[in-house]
Motif scaffolding. Structure first.
Motif, short mmCIF file in Angstrom:
data_model
loop_
_atom_site.label_atom_id
_atom_site.label_comp_id
_atom_site.label_asym_id
_atom_site.label_seq_id
_atom_site.Cartn_x
_atom_site.Cartn_y
_atom_site.Cartn_z
N ALA A 355 0.76 -1.42 0.18
CA ALA A 355 0.06 -0.09 0.15
C ALA A 355 0.76 1.65 -0.16
O ALA A 355 0.54 2.20 -0.65
N ILE A 356 1.95 1.74 0.93
CA ILE A 356 2.54 2.37 0.76
C ILE A 356 3.59 2.50 -0.69
O ILE A 356 3.18 4.14 -0.78
N HIS A 357 3.89 1.27 -1.47
CA HIS A 357 4.36 2.05 -2.63
C HIS A 357 3.30 2.44 -3.20
O HIS A 357 3.98 3.28 -3.83
N ALA A 358 2.42 1.75 -2.86
CA ALA A 358 1.15 2.01 -4.52
C ALA A 358 0.61 3.60 -4.58
O ALA A 358 0.53 4.66 -5.13
N ASP A 359 1.05 4.63 -2.76
CA ASP A 359 0.33 5.36 -2.88
C ASP A 359 1.79 6.45 -3.01
O ASP A 359 1.10 7.42 -4.36
N ILE A 360 2.91 6.32 -2.54
CA ILE A 360 3.99 6.79 -3.40
C ILE A 360 4.02 7.01 -4.93
O ILE A 360 4.31 7.84 -5.25
N TYR A 361 3.75 5.96 -5.86
CA TYR A 361 3.77 5.59 -7.23
C TYR A 361 2.98 6.73 -7.63
O TYR A 361 2.93 7.38 -8.82
N GLN A 362 1.84 6.60 -7.00
CA GLN A 362 0.11 6.96 -7.31
C GLN A 362 1.03 8.73 -7.72
O GLN A 362 0.25 9.61 -8.52
N TRP A 363 1.24 8.92 -6.58
CA TRP A 363 1.65 10.76 -6.77
C TRP A 363 2.52 10.95 -7.35
O TRP A 363 3.05 12.12 -7.59
N PHE A 364 3.68 10.33 -7.25
CA PHE A 364 4.63 10.85 -8.90
C PHE A 364 3.69 10.26 -9.77
O PHE A 364 5.24 10.40 -11.20
N GLN A 365 3.19 10.02 -9.83
CA GLN A 365 2.04 9.78 -11.41
C GLN A 365 2.84 8.70 -12.10
O GLN A 365 2.72 8.97 -13.40
N ILE A 366 2.75 7.67 -11.51
CA ILE A 366 3.55 6.44 -12.55
C ILE A 366 2.04 6.26 -13.03
O ILE A 366 1.80 5.57 -12.24
N ASP A 367 2.27 6.13 -14.16
CA ASP A 367 0.90 5.66 -14.92
C ASP A 367 0.45 4.27 -15.37
O ASP A 367 1.03 3.88 -16.62
N PHE A 368 0.93 3.15 -14.38
CA PHE A 368 0.95 1.77 -14.42
C PHE A 368 -0.74 1.10 -15.26
O PHE A 368 -1.99 2.02 -15.10
N ASP A 369 -0.53 0.44 -16.48
CA ASP A 369 -2.11 -0.47 -16.72
C ASP A 369 -2.24 -0.86 -15.89
O ASP A 369 -3.38 -1.32 -15.16
N PHE A 370 -0.86 -1.60 -14.58
CA PHE A 370 -1.65 -2.81 -13.44
C PHE A 370 -0.23 -2.64 -12.91
O PHE A 370 0.57 -2.49 -12.63
N PHE A 371 -0.67 -2.11 -11.37
CA PHE A 371 0.53 -2.77 -10.52
C PHE A 371 0.15 -3.29 -9.13
O PHE A 371 -1.13 -3.70 -8.95
N GLY A 372 0.78 -4.57 -9.19
CA GLY A 372 0.11 -5.91 -8.79
C GLY A 372 1.36 -6.30 -7.71
O GLY A 372 1.85 -5.53 -6.67
N ARG A 373 0.85 -7.33 -7.35
CA ARG A 373 2.02 -8.63 -6.44
C ARG A 373 2.65 -9.78 -6.52
O ARG A 373 1.80 -10.57 -7.85
N THR A 374 3.78 -10.04 -6.08
CA THR A 374 4.00 -11.60 -6.06
C THR A 374 3.23 -12.89 -5.56
O THR A 374 3.23 -13.81 -5.09
N THR A 375 2.71 -12.06 -4.09
CA THR A 375 1.57 -13.16 -2.79
C THR A 375 0.52 -13.61 -3.77
O THR A 375 -0.41 -13.31 -2.88
N THR A 376 0.56 -13.76 -5.13
CA THR A 376 -0.82 -14.89 -5.45
C THR A 376 -0.92 -16.44 -5.87
O THR A 376 0.68 -16.85 -5.96
N LYS A 377 -2.28 -16.69 -6.02
CA LYS A 377 -2.18 -17.51 -6.56
C LYS A 377 -1.35 -18.03 -8.29
O LYS A 377 -0.96 -18.82 -7.88
#
Length: 929
Positions: A355-377
């Motif tokens: 959540a901290i990373h996502a907030d930072i990148y949003q403030w820096f206007q990083i325009d991902f199509d998708f921002f995910g994570r590796t702890t997934t099925k």
């Protein structure tokens, strides 16, 4: 004009003569101008000569003479600011014209002069140096030839004359330096040079030796190119600097410009999920996954997500079908460590920092199509599938390795869970994989006096069975693929070198399993207690994150015929993306998409040290927004110094300089003036434009820069392309200065029409700037288009194909309200930020820095307390005390313990000062010393 004056002139404080001190250094060309200004203005000021190595301004890492010490203890260290200050306090106030000339000298003339001086003094390349000076001198000649006055702005010498003359003196005073017939420049240069003050200043600094006197200075000050460092067309530096717009180019540019937006493509909106399309350029762009266990700092941002964001935005504007994905890398030892430190579970740590990373990148206007994570099925499924495919095809080996096991914790210790004494340099806090002091790689079992980081018990050596990726068996196939990818794709030089060094040294089997709990489980029955090693597992995160974005992920990742894969990362990640991960995919034999373009940066440091969260040194992502500096300015500066060919360093002073000169005085000045002239002089409507040769030449110059911008960004030359934007703005400023629409608007009908043309062309250049700025400064770009009420199609229209500069704001187009785009960064603001993010130097620095004679205070002296600093030092003292006790418990060498004791004493002295106490009590009477 009064209008321009209100934009540029700042009131200077009054000072009493005789209260200032000027520091100069022999052989420093910038000292000529300030000495001449000092003599001409008659201001009384003490002068002190210093060496090139001597530091005058405490917060500057190097001496940048000249430096002027002001009565209030502040310093001026910009030569032009010093000159203008001296003229101001002597009663010769700055004008619009002098301000314009000073800005041109600093941003256009000075870089060319420095490059030419390097060529002449250090390389003996006089012809090439003259070519570099050709364009700025040609523009100066044109300006002077239109003047009716003896000097630049009037019949009397101004600060502008002194500054420009001094800049050119080392070159033009040399009769063998051939720059062609420049009658107006030569006449003006001789008139200024005849002044006794100028002659005396030149003699004092250069001692009659000319360029030869500057060698020491030039060796310490690298030259910056007036154009790109190199060109996509492989032109030499001299050829690039010499580029001359031909008559054909001028006419073609004017013709295309006049056609306007008639055939512009429609703006296509992004629709999710983005999938490859037949007949389109399909670009898959994964940025290196930031590790989840901490907050990213500025170096992390520029190394991967910010650089990738610029290229992603650019690609979309170019009409590419592009997917930009990223996410947090969440498995591994570091996450377990962080969880223990914070008293959370590994999953809770991942949730928190994702959540901290996502907030930072949003403030820096990083325009991902998708921002995910590796702890997934999906991560587990895809990683295990690749594992089984490698296993079935015979690309895995089994071997037994010796590892450290903590009997108290009942587990094998991963590299970062063990510390001990380095077997090479005896550093007492070496990690199980590397020594931070000597930098050498270590096998954990080689450590002396090892300790478990969790319980501090001594581990024992045990054997453990592991699986290895058989890289030697895949080496031939890897080499064939590498030859193809590096020859057809854009790989940065460091990526090529690092990859080849791994191949050259011979590949060895790579362990892909670990005795950990937090990770993707190994599905093999014999290894069910183990997880995959993070560097086998993490790059597979690109696939699983895409799979979380769309269930049609294989259209991207198993489609090498239609998809181009770009990877962005820092150089330390290169071998895992160019050797280990490709070998995993090649061995899986499932038609995977492999990297076509590997873009790696060098490292970004902070001032003259490294970023350190624990010491509070450097700006981290969650702190940037609290500085009050907009995210676009952060983006601009980080991209301006992007470490492409070598390491670079963030500097508060340089950030303020680039903001104030490049953004405020160059870019913002031009765009704001163009819009304000439309509003003020033409009632908000773009006037009719009747092009003459000057206008057409500007249009051709801007078009050429646009084409360079596109060629450079197509090759992912992000920093160099940014310089093209600033060059376009500089051309615009020079064009307006030369044509003076603020004067012509007051003249007759012909002059008013001319003012209208210049204003209309300028506001169209401003519209182009909004387009090319979008990848770098998206908010500023949007604001410019809002102010200009620009058509939605203008950006994509001008960035298609090889670049098309067209008239997007025709006569009659009504613009909106115009306001300044940037704010000045004041010295006081910068100093506050420098102090705030300077943190505490590492204990070793405290030990190495001996207190000066003035650092020992008498008990009667009232020392100012600094509660915030005291709080930080209290924590450092406690940390150092714990470290010392640990060393004594380990019975470390006396020399090691003595060093740490000295560090602790120095920290305690600093703490006493911060608490307002006397750090060294006065000697007691009668006590022997």
């Amino acid at each position: 004009s009064d209008f321009l004056g209100s934009l540029f002139i700042q009131e200077r404080p009054k000072v009493t003569e005789g209260q200032m001190k000027l520091y100069i250094a022999d052989g420093t060309p910038q000292c000529v101008k300030v000495l001449a200004a000092l003599e001409l203005t008659g201001v009384k000021c003490e002068i002190e000569a210093v060496s090139h190595e001597e530091r005058v301004v405490p917060h500057l890492s190097l001496l940048e003479s000249p430096v002027l010490l002001l009565p209030d203890g502040q310093h001026l260290f910009s030569p032009n600011s010093i000159c203008q200050y001296l003229f101001d306090i002597s009663g010769q106030k700055a004008t619009d014209a002098t301000n314009e000339w000073l800005e041109w000298e600093a941003t256009s003339l000075q870089p060319a002069v420095l490059q030419s001086l390097h060529m002449v003094a250090l390389q003996g390349k006089r012809v090439e140096a003259a070519a570099v000076m050709k364009e700025p001198l040609k523009w100066l000649e044109q300006s002077l030839s239109k003047k009716n006055s003896s000097f630049l702005t009037a019949e009397a010498v101004s600060v502008a004359d002194v500054v420009l003359w001094a800049a050119l003196y080392p070159l033009l005073s040399d009769s063998s330096f051939d720059v062609g017939e420049l009658r107006s420049v030569r006449g003006w240069f001789e008139r200024v040079g005849d002044l006794a003050a100028c002659q005396a200043a030149a003699n004092r600094v250069l001692h009659g030796k000319g360029v030869e006197a500057l060698k020491t200075f030039l060796q310490k000050h690298p030259a910056t190119q007036t154009q790109r460092r190199d060109s996509p067309t492989n032109a030499t530096e001299a050829e690039v600097a010499e580029h001359v717009i031909t008559v054909e180019e001028i006419e073609e540019a004017a013709q295309i410009w006049s056609e306007g937006l008639k055939s512009s493509p429609a703006v296509t909106e992004r629709k999710h999920p983005v999938l490859p399309q037949e007949g389109k350029r399909n670009v898959l762009l994964p940025s290196a996954l930031p590790y989840v266990n901490n907050v990213p700092h500025l170096g992390n941002l520029i190394g991967c997500v910010l650089s990738a964001d610029v290229f992603a935005r650019y690609g979309r504007l170019r009409g590419w079908n592009l997917l930009y994905i990223c996410g947090t890398d969440e498995y591994g030892t570091a996450t377990e460590n962080k969880a223990r430190e914070e008293g959370l579970t590994p999953q809770e740590i991942c949730d928190k920092y994702h959540a901290i990373h996502a907030d930072i990148y949003q403030w820096f206007q990083i325009d991902f199509d998708f921002f995910g994570r590796t702890t997934t099925k999906q991560q587990t499924e895809i990683a295990q599938d690749i594992f089984w495919r490698l296993h079935e095809r015979g690309f895995l080996l089994e071997d037994t390795v010796e590892q450290l096991r903590c009997e108290s914790c009942q587990r094998f210790l991963a590299d970062r869970f063990v510390e001990g004494e380095c077997p090479h340099c005896r550093y007492p806090e070496a990690r199980g994989d590397q020594c931070d002091k000597c930098g050498r790689l270590i096998n954990a079992v080689e450590l002396r006096n090892p300790q478990c980081k969790v319980c501090k018990e001594t581990p024992v050596i045990c054997s453990s069975k592991h699986l290895f990726l058989n890289l030697p068996k895949l080496e031939d196939e890897l080499e064939q693929w590498l030859d193809k990818s590096t020859s057809s794709g854009d790989w940065t030089l460091n990526a090529r070198h690092i990859t080849r060094s791994w191949i050259r040294d011979g590949l060895k089997p790579r362990c892909i399993t670990r005795d950990l709990q937090w990770g993707t489980p190994v599905p093999h029955e014999d290894y069910k207690e183990k997880v995959f090693y993070v560097w086998f597992d993490a790059p597979i995160g690109y696939l699983s994150i895409t799979a979380n974005y769309t269930d049609q992920w294989e259209k991207w990742w198993k489609n090498p015929q239609q998809v181009e894969l770009y990877n962005f990362m820092a150089k330390d990640n290169v071998p895992f993306h160019s050797v280990v991960f490709p070998c995993s995919l090649l061995g899986a034999q499932d038609n995977y998409t492999l990297v076509n373009h590997l873009i790696a940066t060098e490292y970004l440091n902070y001032e003259d040290t490294k970023f350190s969260k624990s010491r509070g040194v450097g700006v981290f992502g969650d702190m940037a927004k609290d500085t009050g500096i907009p995210s676009d300015v952060w983006r601009f500066y980080l991209l301006y110094l992007r470490p492409e060919g070598q390491d670079s360093a963030f500097s508060w002073s340089d950030m303020a300089l680039k903001n104030n000169s490049e953004l405020l005085n160059n870019l913002g000045n031009f765009i704001n003036r163009a819009g304000m002239f439309v509003s003020k002089f033409f009632d908000g409507c773009v006037p009719e434009m009747l092009l003459n040769e000057d206008d057409k030449r500007l249009i051709a110059q801007v078009r050429w820069e646009l084409k360079q911008y596109i060629q450079l960004l197509d090759k992912v030359r992000i920093r160099d392309a940014l310089k093209c934007i600033l060059n376009i703005s500089r051309h615009g400023n020079q064009y307006m200065q030369l044509n003076e629409p603020w004067k012509k608007i007051k003249g007759g009908d012909g002059d008013r029409r001319r003012a209208g043309t210049v204003t209309g062309v300028s506001v169209n250049v401003a519209c182009l700037l909004s387009a090319v700025l979008e990848p770098y400064m998206p908010s500023v770009s949007h604001t410019i288009r809002q102010q200009l009420q620009a058509p939605h199609t203008c950006v994509s229209a001008m960035l298609q194909n090889t670049g098309t500069f067209i008239c997007t704001l025709p006569a009659g187009h009504r613009i909106g309200a115009v306001s300044p785009l940037f704010q000045k960064l004041e010295n006081e603001q910068i100093e506050v930020l420098r102090k705030r993010f300077g943190g505490q130097q590492a204990p070793s620095s405290a030990a190495e820095t001996k207190p000066s004679a003035g650092a020992v205070h008498d008990a009667s002296v009232n020392v100012n307390a600094d509660p915030e600093r005291a709080k930080q030092l209290t924590a450092l003292v406690a940390e150092q005390g714990n470290k010392l006790r640990g060393l004594k418990a380990q019975k470390a060498d006396k020399s090691v313990i003595d060093d740490e004791v000295e560090k602790l004493l120095q920290l305690k002295k600093q703490l006493s000062l911060a608490e307002g106490k006397n750090p060294e009590p006065a000697a007691q009477k009668g006590k022997k010393k």
